[in-house]
Design a protein around this motif. Structure first.
Motif, PDB file in Angstrom:
ATOM      1  N   LEU A  50       0.831  -1.203   0.000  1.00 53.48           N
ATOM      2  CA  LEU A  50       0.000   0.000   0.000  1.00 53.48           C
ATOM      3  C   LEU A  50       0.867   1.256   0.000  1.00 53.48           C
ATOM      4  O   LEU A  50       0.617   2.204  -0.771  1.00 53.48           O
ATOM      5  CB  LEU A  50      -0.929  -0.002   1.210  1.00 53.48           C
ATOM      6  N   ASP A  51       1.885   1.271   0.852  1.00 53.84           N
ATOM      7  CA  ASP A  51       2.776   2.429   0.903  1.00 53.84           C
ATOM      8  C   ASP A  51       3.488   2.637  -0.429  1.00 53.84           C
ATOM      9  O   ASP A  51       3.640   3.773  -0.904  1.00 53.84           O
ATOM     10  CB  ASP A  51       3.814   2.257   2.019  1.00 53.84           C
ATOM     11  N   PHE A  52       3.922   1.528  -1.059  1.00 55.41           N
ATOM     12  CA  PHE A  52       4.601   1.626  -2.347  1.00 55.41           C
ATOM     13  C   PHE A  52       3.651   2.170  -3.408  1.00 55.41           C
ATOM     14  O   PHE A  52       4.028   3.027  -4.225  1.00 55.41           O
ATOM     15  CB  PHE A  52       5.131   0.250  -2.764  1.00 55.41           C
ATOM     16  N   ALA A  53       2.406   1.677  -3.392  1.00 52.14           N
ATOM     17  CA  ALA A  53       1.425   2.146  -4.372  1.00 52.14           C
ATOM     18  C   ALA A  53       1.155   3.636  -4.189  1.00 52.14           C
ATOM     19  O   ALA A  53       1.026   4.395  -5.168  1.00 52.14           O
ATOM     20  CB  ALA A  53       0.136   1.343  -4.239  1.00 52.14           C
ATOM     21  N   ARG A  54       1.063   4.070  -2.938  1.00 57.10           N
ATOM     22  CA  ARG A  54       0.818   5.495  -2.680  1.00 57.10           C
ATOM     23  C   ARG A  54       1.993   6.346  -3.133  1.00 57.10           C
ATOM     24  O   ARG A  54       1.823   7.423  -3.712  1.00 57.10           O
ATOM     25  CB  ARG A  54       0.566   5.701  -1.189  1.00 57.10           C
ATOM     26  N   GLU A  55       3.202   5.867  -2.848  1.00 59.93           N
ATOM     27  CA  GLU A  55       4.392   6.634  -3.222  1.00 59.93           C
ATOM     28  C   GLU A  55       4.545   6.718  -4.734  1.00 59.93           C
ATOM     29  O   GLU A  55       4.909   7.758  -5.284  1.00 59.93           O
ATOM     30  CB  GLU A  55       5.644   5.989  -2.611  1.00 59.93           C
ATOM     31  N   SER A  56       4.267   5.598  -5.418  1.00 60.72           N
ATOM     32  CA  SER A  56       4.462   5.564  -6.871  1.00 60.72           C
ATOM     33  C   SER A  56       3.256   6.091  -7.622  1.00 60.72           C
ATOM     34  O   SER A  56       3.349   6.463  -8.792  1.00 60.72           O
ATOM     35  CB  SER A  56       4.746   4.135  -7.320  1.00 60.72           C
ATOM     36  N   GLY A  57       2.087   6.081  -6.946  1.00 63.13           N
ATOM     37  CA  GLY A  57       0.857   6.521  -7.585  1.00 63.13           C
ATOM     38  C   GLY A  57       0.282   5.508  -8.555  1.00 63.13           C
ATOM     39  O   GLY A  57      -0.683   5.795  -9.276  1.00 63.13           O
ATOM     40  N   VAL A  58       0.837   4.305  -8.583  1.00 60.39           N
ATOM     41  CA  VAL A  58       0.382   3.266  -9.513  1.00 60.39           C
ATOM     42  C   VAL A  58      -0.563   2.324  -8.782  1.00 60.39           C
ATOM     43  O   VAL A  58      -0.179   1.631  -7.840  1.00 60.39           O
ATOM     44  CB  VAL A  58       1.579   2.462 -10.076  1.00 60.39           C
ATOM     45  N   GLY A  59      -1.820   2.310  -9.195  1.00 63.34           N
ATOM     46  CA  GLY A  59      -2.794   1.379  -8.642  1.00 63.34           C
ATOM     47  C   GLY A  59      -3.108   1.617  -7.182  1.00 63.34           C
ATOM     48  O   GLY A  59      -3.491   0.694  -6.461  1.00 63.34           O
ATOM     49  N   ALA A  60      -2.967   2.855  -6.706  1.00 63.18           N
ATOM     50  CA  ALA A  60      -3.140   3.128  -5.285  1.00 63.18           C
ATOM     51  C   ALA A  60      -4.562   2.845  -4.816  1.00 63.18           C
ATOM     52  O   ALA A  60      -4.786   2.318  -3.725  1.00 63.18           O
ATOM     53  CB  ALA A  60      -2.754   4.578  -4.987  1.00 63.18           C
ATOM     54  N   THR A  61      -5.565   3.201  -5.635  1.00 64.72           N
ATOM     55  CA  THR A  61      -6.959   3.003  -5.233  1.00 64.72           C
ATOM     56  C   THR A  61      -7.282   1.525  -5.074  1.00 64.72           C
ATOM     57  O   THR A  61      -7.879   1.099  -4.066  1.00 64.72           O
ATOM     58  CB  THR A  61      -7.913   3.632  -6.268  1.00 64.72           C
ATOM     59  N   LYS A  62      -6.889   0.722  -6.056  1.00 66.43           N
ATOM     60  CA  LYS A  62      -7.123  -0.725  -5.994  1.00 66.43           C
ATOM     61  C   LYS A  62      -6.372  -1.341  -4.820  1.00 66.43           C
ATOM     62  O   LYS A  62      -6.891  -2.194  -4.093  1.00 66.43           O
ATOM     63  CB  LYS A  62      -6.691  -1.386  -7.298  1.00 66.43           C
TER      64      LYS A  62
END
Length: 638
Positions: A411-423
């Motif tokens: 989740l933290d990685f998705a938020r940082e990268s902005g890739v697939g954060a919602t999913k």
């Protein structure tokens, strides 16, 4: 159904029948029970059975269910009393024996609910004593037990009658032995979740049964079975009290019988039919017993060791010693893939082809490096084309907290990268919600199973990289029988076997390495090996490359092959042992404290190194070269 040779000896104080497999033994016992039920039904009488839980009687219950469904065996006139139950224990918990008995037997036959009796693990403590006394009276009011089915624990307990139990003990509340708690941890995930007490029929209650059948399957029961059958009657081994019962029978498979004198050291019992394997075993035994290297054994040593008959068969000690010593010496090789440009007549592996395609099957994602990491490194270093196939995901052996930690990271990685954060946020919430309400022993959700599988996959990939195995040569089979999210697995199926067939046909290996460790606590190793055997049987005669393929069996963290069985011993130097340890360390989810540690408190790397050093030390004691450590293999000729 093959019953291995049975003969009464002065060593065995109980009649023991040895079957080749546990399945054959279980079928035999089930048919004995069925015959009793039918005989009493013909007289208009009911049958009163004492039933056991645990892994030992499962095969018996499966066959009884089959007899009911396919051959009309009725349980209408059967009354049952179970041996024991954890305390406290609600009946609907997955670990309760109420749940176990209904899942394994009662829900599949026509037994009357009012005829089923299982100790009540929900009673207030102040009511337990009176309840236990009433339980014994109810057995007597029903006419007593016609037949009591028993397993045996590694402490020698029957029911939950732990060491110290009296031969006259009645049904009661008992404290569980620490070893019993350790063994039960596989069902409760962690030892701290195992109840510390249990309700159990007493030894005296059990002894009143008109017939008793004791079951024991597998190498893990071999030592305690030998003490029960051949040892003195003692409350240190409560099962030994069965020697006083006139109608007790012991039914075992060949593995549980390994420590019986007539199996392990038959020359102490009587005349032997000597072959090369038995001669080797006897000479090794004599060397270790006399604490003398093989080449120093004398004719007098053979006579003092009850092996004078072997001298009659094989000549003097001098020639016999040399023959056995040379045979053991020829098992040692630093070239597990074969030594190029050498005479391989006395070597365990062929010289050609010089560079072999090697396929290592690993039941779990760490068995390869734990069990044969030194050999794996040696094969890669010596230029062989090494492939590793992980047969199961190993996902149930990951702690829930690790799954949560990796979900947090994703989740933290998705938020940082902005890739697939919602999913990812949605799936993270699903994981957190499930783990927060997960019951003990409950099946993991598909998403949690996937996360745990990915953890094990990443660790295995890292270990392979460290060992120099190409990424394209690493396979994750995820055999379907394993993917239940629980300790309990599905039976081996066609899809599992086909997975193995596919990999074999793709790689067409010159060498196969597979886990031959039947002491795995959950039996996964055995199922994986059965799949390999089934696949090879299917391909034999169809694939010409199999005619020049060797299958080597290794053992895991639980034990090593005995010296008399070893056909290839690969020396491991101190430096190689350290590299092997580093490869094992890549499996971080299994480091420090594993979910299923078995009955050994040491970490996997410690068990592995101690086992490898012990093998080398045993070779040294026999008078061979002294090495830091050794990994051992047995060739399976399919």
């Amino acid at each position: 159904m093959e019953v291995l040779n049975y003969s009464e000896t002065t060593f065995e104080k109980l009649p023991v029948t040895v079957f080749e497999t546990s399945r054959e033994g279980a079928i035999y016992v089930a048919h004995e029970i069925a015959a009793l039920i039918r005989a009493k039904q013909a007289k208009g009488e009911r049958t009163v059975l004492g039933l056991a839980t645990g892994s030992s009687p499962i095969g018996v219950y499966q066959e009884l269910v089959r007899l009911h469904r396919e051959e009309g065996l009725s349980f209408q006139n059967v009354v049952t009393f179970n041996l024991d139950e954890y305390y406290p224990m609600p009946p609907d918990e997955l670990q309760s024996y109420v749940y176990f008995m209904h899942e394994q037997l009662f829900d599949h036959v026509d037994i009357r609910p009012e005829n089923v009796h299982i100790p009540d693990g929900t009673l207030p403590i102040e009511q337990v004593k009176a309840y236990c006394q009433a339980y014994d009276r109810l057995i007597e009011d029903c006419g007593g037990l016609d037949l009591q089915l028993l397993g045996i624990g590694r402490t020698g307990h029957i029911g939950f009658n732990e060491p110290g139990s009296a031969s006259t003990s009645a049904t009661r509340l008992v404290k569980l032995d620490p070893l019993t708690i350790t063994d039960a941890a596989k069902d409760f995930i962690k030892e701290e979740y195992v109840p510390l007490r249990a309700l159990t029929m007493g030894v005296g209650t059990i002894a009143k049964a008109r017939q008793i059948i004791l079951l024991a399957w597998g190498e893990g029961k071999a030592k305690i079975l030998q003490e029960t059958v051949e040892g003195k009657i003692s409350d240190a081994v409560p099962a030994s009290f069965l020697q006083q019962h006139p109608h007790t029978r012991v039914v075992v498979d060949q593995w549980a019988a390994l420590e019986l004198t007539r199996i392990k050291t038959p020359w102490l019992v009587g005349m032997c039919a000597w072959d090369d394997a038995l001669i080797r075993r006897a000479v090794i035994w004599l060397s270790l017993t006399m604490k003398k290297p093989i080449l120093k054994l004398t004719d007098e040593d053979y006579k003092d060791g009850s092996l004078s008959d072997l001298l009659v068969e094989s000549g003097n000690a001098y020639s016999l010693n040399i023959k056995v010593f040379n045979g053991i010496q020829h098992t040692i090789t630093g070239w597990p893939g074969g030594k190029p440009n050498s005479n391989d007549a006395q070597r365990p592996e062929r010289a050609l082809p010089a560079h072999k395609r090697v396929l290592i099957f690993s039941p779990h994602p760490d068995d390869d490096v734990i069990s044969m990491g030194g050999t794996l490194l040696r094969l890669v270093d010596q230029g062989h084309d090494v492939h590793v196939a992980y047969q199961t995901s190993g996902n149930i052996a990951v702690f829930d907290d690790d799954a949560r930690r990796y979900a947090d990271f994703a989740l933290d990685f998705a938020r940082e990268s902005g890739v697939g954060a919602t999913k990812m946020q949605k799936e993270h919430a699903e994981v957190v919600e499930f783990l927060s309400r997960k019951k003990l022993g409950e099946e993991d959700s598909p998403l949690v199973q996937d996360i745990k599988a990915l953890i094990r996959k990443g660790e295995a990939s890292a270990a392979c990289r460290f060992c120099g195995v190409k990424a394209a040569n690493v396979y994750f089979m995820n055999m379907p029988f394993y993917e239940t999210g629980q300790v309990k697995k599905k039976p081996l199926g066609e899809a599992d076997i086909q997975e193995v067939v596919n990999i074999l046909q793709e790689i067409r290996p010159h060498q196969i390495f597979a886990a031959g460790d039947l002491r795995d606590p959950h039996g996964t190793h055995k199922v994986c090996l059965d799949a390999i055997f089934a696949a090879l049987a299917r391909l034999k005669g169809q694939e010409t490359w199999l005619d020049d393929c060797y299958l080597w069996l290794y053992r895991g963290a639980w034990q090593e092959w005995d010296v008399e069985e070893i056909e290839m011993a690969v020396p491991i130097s101190p430096e190689e042992l350290m590299r092997k340890r580093q490869a094992i360390f890549k499996h971080q989810s299994q480091k420090d404290s594993a979910v299923f540690p078995g009955n050994d408190k040491r970490e996997f790397w410690q068990r592995s190194e101690d086992r490898n050093r012990a093998t080398a030390r045993r070779y040294d004691q026999l008078g061979l070269a002294e090495y830091e450590a050794m990994e051992a293999f047995v060739r399976y000729r399919f």
